[in-house]
Design a protein around this motif. Structure first.
Motif, PDB file in Angstrom:
ATOM      1  N   THR A  47       0.837  -1.185   0.000  1.00  0.00           N
ATOM      2  CA  THR A  47       0.000   0.000   0.000  1.00  0.00           C
ATOM      3  C   THR A  47       0.877   1.241   0.000  1.00  0.00           C
ATOM      4  OG1 THR A  47      -1.637  -1.209   1.271  1.00  0.00           O
ATOM      5  CG2 THR A  47      -1.875   1.167   1.215  1.00  0.00           C
ATOM      6  N   ASP A  48       0.471   2.230  -0.756  1.00  0.00           N
ATOM      7  CA  ASP A  48       1.212   3.499  -0.772  1.00  0.00           C
ATOM      8  C   ASP A  48       1.114   4.197   0.580  1.00  0.00           C
ATOM      9  OD1 ASP A  48       1.949   3.199  -3.384  1.00  0.00           O
ATOM     10  OD2 ASP A  48       0.447   4.586  -4.181  1.00  0.00           O
ATOM     11  N   THR A  49       2.146   4.887   0.952  1.00  0.00           N
ATOM     12  CA  THR A  49       2.147   5.708   2.155  1.00  0.00           C
ATOM     13  C   THR A  49       1.425   7.011   1.842  1.00  0.00           C
ATOM     14  OG1 THR A  49       4.287   4.778   2.782  1.00  0.00           O
ATOM     15  CG2 THR A  49       3.621   6.841   3.863  1.00  0.00           C
ATOM     16  N   ARG A  56       0.541  10.784   1.494  1.00  0.00           N
ATOM     17  CA  ARG A  56       1.385  11.962   1.338  1.00  0.00           C
ATOM     18  C   ARG A  56       1.062  13.004   2.406  1.00  0.00           C
ATOM     19  NH1 ARG A  56       3.024  13.045  -4.622  1.00  0.00           N
ATOM     20  NH2 ARG A  56       2.925  10.948  -5.451  1.00  0.00           N
TER      21      ARG A  56
END
Length: 76
Positions: A69-71, A73
């Motif tokens: 999963t993307d962190t 922003r």
């Protein structure tokens, strides 16, 4: 139609002239085609026709499932 002047070393010019002669076109047309090819904004038709040709090629989601999963922003 625009005009462009380029400067080439002797060896490069020889290769350019040989390539244009092999293609059966004037040097200016050979260079023009190269510039068109290198600056196009869409895939060539031959590449677009390949879309979907491999029925067993995984979908984008399947390819990306192991990436995690993307962190989130930070807000600016």
């Amino acid at each position: 139609m625009g005009q462009v002047t380029i400067y080439l070393d002797d060896e490069t010019e020889k290769r350019l002239r040989k390539a244009a002669e092999s293609a059966g076109v004037p040097v200016s047309r050979w260079i023009g085609r190269l510039i068109q090819e290198e600056t196009r904004t869409q895939w060539p038709e031959s590449v677009r026709k390949l879309a979907g040709i491999w029925p067993d090629f995984p979908e984008a989601g399947e390819l990306r499932k192991e990436q995690g999963t993307d962190t989130p922003r930070e807000a600016l």
